[in-house]
Scaffold this motif. Sequence first.
Motif, mmCIF file in Angstrom:
data_model
loop_
_atom_site.group_PDB
_atom_site.id
_atom_site.type_symbol
_atom_site.label_atom_id
_atom_site.label_comp_id
_atom_site.label_asym_id
_atom_site.label_seq_id
_atom_site.Cartn_x
_atom_site.Cartn_y
_atom_site.Cartn_z
ATOM 1 N N PRO A 1 116.712 -25.354 89.121
ATOM 2 C CA PRO A 1 117.153 -25.025 90.482
ATOM 3 C C PRO A 1 116.042 -25.352 91.475
ATOM 4 N N ARG A 2 116.438 -25.704 92.714
ATOM 5 C CA ARG A 2 115.428 -26.096 93.706
ATOM 6 C C ARG A 2 114.623 -24.894 94.193
ATOM 7 N N ALA A 3 115.223 -23.724 94.106
ATOM 8 C CA ALA A 3 114.533 -22.541 94.620
ATOM 9 C C ALA A 3 114.949 -21.337 93.787
ATOM 10 N N PRO A 4 114.095 -20.294 93.763
ATOM 11 C CA PRO A 4 114.512 -19.059 93.101
ATOM 12 C C PRO A 4 115.617 -18.395 93.920
ATOM 13 N N GLY A 5 116.342 -17.475 93.306
ATOM 14 C CA GLY A 5 117.318 -16.715 94.082
ATOM 15 C C GLY A 5 118.744 -17.196 93.915
ATOM 16 N N GLY A 6 118.918 -18.288 93.191
ATOM 17 C CA GLY A 6 120.280 -18.706 92.871
ATOM 18 C C GLY A 6 121.039 -19.343 94.009
ATOM 19 N N MET A 7 120.376 -19.589 95.132
ATOM 20 C CA MET A 7 121.063 -20.249 96.248
ATOM 21 C C MET A 7 120.332 -21.519 96.611
ATOM 22 N N THR A 8 121.083 -22.496 97.078
ATOM 23 C CA THR A 8 120.502 -23.761 97.504
ATOM 24 C C THR A 8 120.672 -23.883 99.008
ATOM 25 N N ALA A 9 119.585 -24.169 99.691
ATOM 26 C CA ALA A 9 119.670 -24.383 101.140
ATOM 27 C C ALA A 9 120.487 -25.649 101.396
ATOM 28 N N PRO B 1 110.502 -34.794 82.677
ATOM 29 C CA PRO B 1 111.177 -35.164 83.938
ATOM 30 C C PRO B 1 112.622 -34.667 84.003
ATOM 31 N N ALA B 2 113.323 -34.692 82.843
ATOM 32 C CA ALA B 2 114.720 -34.217 82.848
ATOM 33 C C ALA B 2 114.773 -32.719 83.134
ATOM 34 N N VAL B 3 113.826 -31.972 82.582
ATOM 35 C CA VAL B 3 113.776 -30.521 82.837
ATOM 36 C C VAL B 3 113.526 -30.277 84.323
ATOM 37 N N GLY C 1 110.471 -18.493 86.748
ATOM 38 C CA GLY C 1 110.463 -17.609 85.585
ATOM 39 C C GLY C 1 110.720 -18.363 84.292
ATOM 40 N N ALA C 2 110.174 -17.820 83.186
ATOM 41 C CA ALA C 2 110.242 -18.505 81.892
ATOM 42 C C ALA C 2 111.688 -18.660 81.396
ATOM 43 N N VAL C 3 112.531 -17.666 81.667
ATOM 44 C CA VAL C 3 113.904 -17.720 81.138
ATOM 45 C C VAL C 3 114.639 -18.952 81.685
ATOM 46 N N THR C 4 114.513 -19.153 82.999
ATOM 47 C CA THR C 4 115.204 -20.276 83.641
ATOM 48 C C THR C 4 114.671 -21.611 83.115
ATOM 49 N N VAL C 5 113.339 -21.700 82.998
ATOM 50 C CA VAL C 5 112.751 -22.974 82.556
ATOM 51 C C VAL C 5 113.111 -23.237 81.095
ATOM 52 N N LYS C 6 113.060 -22.173 80.274
ATOM 53 C CA LYS C 6 113.386 -22.353 78.843
ATOM 54 C C LYS C 6 114.825 -22.834 78.670
ATOM 55 N N ASP C 7 115.744 -22.302 79.477
ATOM 56 C CA ASP C 7 117.144 -22.741 79.398
ATOM 57 C C ASP C 7 117.235 -24.242 79.656
ATOM 58 N N ALA C 8 116.518 -24.706 80.673
ATOM 59 C CA ALA C 8 116.560 -26.131 81.012
ATOM 60 C C ALA C 8 115.907 -26.955 79.906
ATOM 61 N N VAL C 9 114.847 -26.422 79.292
ATOM 62 C CA VAL C 9 114.171 -27.130 78.189
ATOM 63 C C VAL C 9 115.135 -27.266 77.011
ATOM 64 N N ARG C 10 115.853 -26.191 76.710
ATOM 65 C CA ARG C 10 116.792 -26.205 75.581
ATOM 66 C C ARG C 10 117.871 -27.286 75.792
ATOM 67 N N LEU D 1 105.107 -28.413 84.364
ATOM 68 C CA LEU D 1 106.089 -27.318 84.451
ATOM 69 C C LEU D 1 105.473 -26.006 84.946
ATOM 70 N N ALA D 2 104.163 -25.977 85.118
ATOM 71 C CA ALA D 2 103.501 -24.713 85.488
ATOM 72 C C ALA D 2 104.024 -24.133 86.809
ATOM 73 N N PRO D 3 104.140 -24.950 87.876
ATOM 74 C CA PRO D 3 104.647 -24.363 89.133
ATOM 75 C C PRO D 3 106.064 -23.803 88.969
#
Length: 431
Positions: free
Chosen positions: A62-70, A55-57, A28-37, A20-22
Amino acid sequence: MTDVRRAVPRTDAVLADPALAPALDRLGAVTVKDAVRVAQDAVRRGDLDPDGLVPAVLAALPRAPGGMTAVVNATGVVVHTNLGRAPLGSAAIEALTVAAGPTDVEFGLESGARARRGRDTLAVLRAAVPAAGDVHVVNNAAAALVLCATVLAGGGREIVVSRGEMVEIGDGFRLPDLLVSTGAVLREVGTTNRTTVADHAAVIGPQTGFALKVHPSNFVVSGFTAAAPLRELAALPVPVVVDVGSGLLHRDPMLPDEPDVTSALRDGASVVLCSGDKLLGGPQCGLLFGDAAVIERLRRHPLARALRVDKLTLAALQATVVADTTPVREMLAVPVESLRRRARELAAAVGHPDVEAVDTTATVGGGGAPGVDLPSAGVAVPAETIARLRRGDPPVVGRVHEGRGVLDLRTVSPAADAELGAALGRALEDD
Ligand SMILES: *Cc1c(COP(=O)(O)O)cnc(C)c1O
């Protein structure tokens, strides 16, 4: 109950997982923590094995920061407003990256003193449109209209406009509402289908701020119609502001009916405004070209400060204007034969009985060249595959036409064909 709880990995332990480091760095920690929860809840409910948590997290992030998906635009709509209008070219993308850091946007490296903001970008625009006395850049074409209305028709003066040009651009954005919101008064003349210069001349007086001509960029009026020619309007004793909409700087033989900035200036417009992210192929912005004294008045108004563009926009705009071509131009210009060949190759690569190369019809979109059909090619797929493609990685946006799914290649970069084929293969496997 206690056993289940014990089985749920603790948040700090999960976050310490090197896998999960990358994601922590990028998102950011907030986004990752939400997915962990969310994943911990699934383990608690017994829907997810504790070993499957990381793996589920990763899958849920999201695939990229910024809230948009290419996405891959396979809609056949070249300037697709819902997909962000013009895709930027590689030079503009590089310019954005440079501009992201500290830059000399408003600073002279020679003098060490403050310099005019965006001076290079303005110089490039002036050089691109020699018919213009000067140029100014704002946030979008709507902002350009607001600035003109505020400065040239402020204090309750009138904007004379044909009833045939009181248009809605899309998503409830109506030009008349925007103009009236500045305190200007709309003086409507003519009828929906016919307006003459005499209609304008009859209402022009000391209360007139300017006459406005708007390109009906998303519909066509045909039959018994007439519009006041710009050349004749410009002979009236008031400034004429022209909204050409789509941002062609010069006449384009590919789109012979589309108005352009240079022709409108030559025909006598005081100010011509357009969007930067339609046919110009640049970032969102509004360009104002025109008489130097009028542009100076617009620039000096306090409102101009609130409508100014940021350095990212200036950089991407300049790179777009000096580039030899843009993705939008490429998409418009690519010969249908080459699209047909790519469609055949794509269908062959996917090798599925439900996928075949077909001729299609693409459009310019985004408030440009209404009624212009672009002969195109792509692949037909089962209609239900379209939704699956949209939810894939990368998401592919196609369309459903007469009960059939269609992926139009005019709006797909050739470099994305392989990725599109792979995404299509996966979407068909999910059947
Ligand atoms: C698209 C369009 C606008 C609005 O442009 P934005 O840059 O989105 O504000 C205004 N007028 C015309 C004629 C248009 O086509």
